[in-house]
Design a protein around this motif. Structure first.
Motif, PDB file in Angstrom:
ATOM      1  N   GLN A  17      68.676  55.108  50.236  1.00 45.99           N
ATOM      2  CA  GLN A  17      69.762  56.254  50.486  1.00 45.99           C
ATOM      3  C   GLN A  17      69.232  57.594  49.793  1.00 45.99           C
ATOM      4  O   GLN A  17      69.367  58.716  50.205  1.00 45.99           O
ATOM      5  N   THR A  18      68.681  57.419  48.425  1.00 50.84           N
ATOM      6  CA  THR A  18      68.388  58.619  47.872  1.00 50.84           C
ATOM      7  C   THR A  18      66.952  59.135  47.926  1.00 50.84           C
ATOM      8  O   THR A  18      66.625  59.951  47.030  1.00 50.84           O
ATOM      9  N   GLN A  19      66.157  58.472  48.765  1.00 50.02           N
ATOM     10  CA  GLN A  19      64.503  58.648  48.630  1.00 50.02           C
ATOM     11  C   GLN A  19      64.257  60.081  48.884  1.00 50.02           C
ATOM     12  O   GLN A  19      62.862  60.276  48.281  1.00 50.02           O
ATOM     13  N   SER A  20      64.575  60.928  49.281  1.00 51.89           N
ATOM     14  CA  SER A  20      64.351  62.187  49.673  1.00 51.89           C
ATOM     15  C   SER A  20      64.354  62.968  48.087  1.00 51.89           C
ATOM     16  O   SER A  20      63.685  63.993  47.939  1.00 51.89           O
ATOM     17  N   TYR A  21      65.237  62.411  47.443  1.00 54.45           N
ATOM     18  CA  TYR A  21      65.244  63.143  45.949  1.00 54.45           C
ATOM     19  C   TYR A  21      63.887  62.881  45.093  1.00 54.45           C
ATOM     20  O   TYR A  21      63.360  63.423  44.246  1.00 54.45           O
ATOM     21  N   TRP A  22      63.546  61.514  44.997  1.00 56.92           N
ATOM     22  CA  TRP A  22      62.787  60.743  44.011  1.00 56.92           C
ATOM     23  C   TRP A  22      61.338  60.798  44.805  1.00 56.92           C
ATOM     24  O   TRP A  22      60.398  60.457  43.774  1.00 56.92           O
ATOM     25  N   ARG A  23      61.037  60.513  45.926  1.00 52.70           N
ATOM     26  CA  ARG A  23      59.620  60.330  46.489  1.00 52.70           C
ATOM     27  C   ARG A  23      58.732  61.696  46.391  1.00 52.70           C
ATOM     28  O   ARG A  23      57.662  61.734  45.814  1.00 52.70           O
ATOM     29  N   PRO A  24      59.127  62.982  46.605  1.00 53.23           N
ATOM     30  CA  PRO A  24      58.339  64.096  46.563  1.00 53.23           C
ATOM     31  C   PRO A  24      57.907  64.389  45.154  1.00 53.23           C
ATOM     32  O   PRO A  24      58.841  64.406  44.379  1.00 53.23           O
ATOM     33  N   VAL A  25      56.639  64.708  44.896  1.00 57.02           N
ATOM     34  CA  VAL A  25      56.437  65.036  43.459  1.00 57.02           C
ATOM     35  C   VAL A  25      56.072  66.568  43.550  1.00 57.02           C
ATOM     36  O   VAL A  25      55.491  67.238  44.370  1.00 57.02           O
ATOM     37  N   GLY A  73      75.179  59.442  44.880  1.00 59.34           N
ATOM     38  CA  GLY A  73      74.706  57.981  44.265  1.00 59.34           C
ATOM     39  C   GLY A  73      74.147  57.798  42.896  1.00 59.34           C
ATOM     40  O   GLY A  73      73.672  56.856  42.412  1.00 59.34           O
ATOM     41  N   ALA A  74      74.056  59.324  42.262  1.00 57.13           N
ATOM     42  CA  ALA A  74      73.380  59.122  40.747  1.00 57.13           C
ATOM     43  C   ALA A  74      74.128  58.410  39.834  1.00 57.13           C
ATOM     44  O   ALA A  74      73.540  57.450  39.198  1.00 57.13           O
ATOM     45  N   GLU A  75      75.512  58.384  39.653  1.00 57.45           N
ATOM     46  CA  GLU A  75      76.069  57.773  38.626  1.00 57.45           C
ATOM     47  C   GLU A  75      76.172  56.261  39.108  1.00 57.45           C
ATOM     48  O   GLU A  75      76.072  55.377  38.048  1.00 57.45           O
ATOM     49  N   GLU A  76      76.233  55.862  40.191  1.00 56.33           N
ATOM     50  CA  GLU A  76      76.093  54.202  40.505  1.00 56.33           C
ATOM     51  C   GLU A  76      74.622  53.815  40.070  1.00 56.33           C
ATOM     52  O   GLU A  76      74.615  52.682  39.550  1.00 56.33           O
ATOM     53  N   LEU A  77      73.768  54.474  40.561  1.00 52.20           N
ATOM     54  CA  LEU A  77      72.377  54.008  40.075  1.00 52.20           C
ATOM     55  C   LEU A  77      72.281  53.901  38.499  1.00 52.20           C
ATOM     56  O   LEU A  77      71.591  52.924  38.194  1.00 52.20           O
ATOM     57  N   ALA A  78      72.640  54.786  37.693  1.00 53.69           N
ATOM     58  CA  ALA A  78      72.755  54.814  36.375  1.00 53.69           C
ATOM     59  C   ALA A  78      73.325  53.621  35.994  1.00 53.69           C
ATOM     60  O   ALA A  78      73.098  52.918  34.981  1.00 53.69           O
ATOM     61  N   SER A  79      74.428  53.334  36.570  1.00 61.59           N
ATOM     62  CA  SER A  79      75.435  52.076  36.151  1.00 61.59           C
ATOM     63  C   SER A  79      74.659  50.785  36.448  1.00 61.59           C
ATOM     64  O   SER A  79      74.548  49.959  35.503  1.00 61.59           O
ATOM     65  N   LEU A  80      74.122  50.700  37.488  1.00 62.28           N
ATOM     66  CA  LEU A  80      73.483  49.708  37.930  1.00 62.28           C
ATOM     67  C   LEU A  80      72.052  49.267  37.146  1.00 62.28           C
ATOM     68  O   LEU A  80      71.522  48.092  37.147  1.00 62.28           O
TER      69      LEU A  80
END
Length: 397
Positions: A17-25, A73-80
């Motif tokens: 769901q969040t790949q547009s934030y972490w894929r591009p360098v 989704g940042a907080e949920e990802l951090a929690s997981l």
């Protein structure tokens, strides 16, 4: 016990769901996909001072607090991504002579790893052993026979000399662990350890352990991006079915959280990257292109070169002819500006470092679980000792 299947599925879904934030360098692109959707965030990031960027880049909790409201989704990802800490046993102290010559932080890592080690009298195999510091310590603690595998013949020689001088039951072998010749060393009635074996090296070990039904496994993975092929194929069946594909650059994101380097190393890194970005601005204009021009890694000595010398060298690597007259100061300043912007934009990707790393570690844990192992996953030390602090502990019933 943590339900590894459920945790892996949740992480997979959120990362997709969040790949547009972490894929591009940011280093490779002048514009990132999320920037148009978050103009206020871009303004806020670009207003940060370099010292503020540095603090956020090295403090994951502060980074989460700074960005949580902007990134869904940042907080949920951090929690997981929070893994349990393994219970550490009290170990009998050794004299400083025992770890003489070993870097202090390396000794802390080995000590913490050994404190989480499940007792067993099985013969021990140390994978990618280096000088076999870990093997010597585990042999000292558990009085078991140790076989060490290492590619560098000089390190093998040093380990064997130490074992001979100390009458220690450890023998190191010079072997490429990716070659078929390694198979003879991996046996069923064994306990296998690997502390920070990189990428394909620890993947090879995991596959051999599954194939040979090795009784007990302790692995702290590292450097997932160090591999021959650009694309990562998940190891577990659940991973293959999950639909999340990663390339080398995205794998590298998982290990970009590091213990802060010394001032000299940081200064060299900043200068090299600033000059690299200045050259990139120059080549884009000359080639009339928006395409990033990839270059091989350059040794630290190039940080001492002038900007013009650096650019001429980069151009020669790519068979690119530069004009006889170039405004070097202009492109050098552009590179420094780009470095500050890239450092700020990278904070978004840094938010996903640990979730991606935990996802990769879970893929390895699931491979073992799918093949009959009882698997535990957790941390064996604090991130201040090493951010690569995830330990997989597995045993066949």
């Amino acid at each position: 016990m943590t339900n590894l299947h459920a945790l892996f599925d949740q992480l997979t879904a959120l990362l997709l769901q969040t790949q547009s934030y972490w894929r591009p360098v940011a280093f490779h692109h002048l514009q990132l996909p999320w920037m148009q959707e978050h103009p206020a965030l871009v303004t806020r990031l670009f207003a940060l001072k370099p010292q503020q960027v540095e603090i956020l880049a090295t403090d994951q909790m502060a980074l989460l607090q700074y960005l949580a409201t902007d990134i869904p989704g940042a907080e949920e990802l951090a929690s997981l991504s929070v893994l349990p800490q393994f219970e550490c046993k009290h170990l009998t102290p050794v004299t400083p002579h025992f770890y003489s010559g070993m870097p202090g932080r390396k000794w802390q890592q080995i000590n913490a790893f050994a404190a989480c080690f499940a007792d067993s009298q099985l013969p021990l195999l140390e994978w990618c052993a280096g000088k076999s510091y870990l093997g010597f310590y585990l042999q000292h603690l558990h009085s078991v026979k140790v076989t060490a595998l290492e590619w560098d013949p000089n390190l093998v020689l040093q380990a064997n000399c130490r074992a001979k001088q100390g009458h220690i039951s450890l023998h190191s072998h010079q072997v490429d662990v990716l070659s078929p010749t390694v198979d003879i060393y991996v046996q069923q009635q064994q306990q296998v350890v690997a502390l920070h074996a990189c990428g394909e090296l620890h993947e090879r070990l995991l596959k051999l352990c599954v194939e040979r039904k090795v009784q007990q496994v302790h692995i702290a993975p590292c450097c997932y991006h160090k591999r021959q092929h650009d694309h990562y194929l998940p190891l577990s069946q659940q991973g293959k079915a999950g639909g999340l594909a990663l390339n080398k650059s995205e794998l590298h994101t998982a290990v970009m959280e590091t213990v802060t380097a010394g001032a000299t190393v940081q200064k060299q890194r900043k200068r090299l990257q600033s000059m690299r970005l200045g050259f990139d601005c120059l080549q884009r204009e000359l080639n009339n292109s928006e395409q990033f021009l990839d270059l091989p890694s350059l040794p630290a000595k190039w940080a001492r070169a002038s900007f013009s010398e650096f650019c001429l060298h980069c151009a020669s690597l790519k068979d690119l002819t530069l004009p006889t007259t170039v405004d070097w100061d202009y492109y050098q300043n552009l590179g420094e500006q780009r470095f500050n912007q890239v450092s700020a934009l990278d904070l978004i990707r840094f938010l996903f470092r640990r979730p991606i790393e935990v996802w990769l570690a879970l893929d390895r844990a699931l491979l073992l679980q799918e093949n009959g192992y009882h698997v535990q996953i957790g941390t064996f030390c604090s991130s201040h000792i090493t951010p690569r602090n995830i330990l997989l502990r597995a045993q066949l019933p």
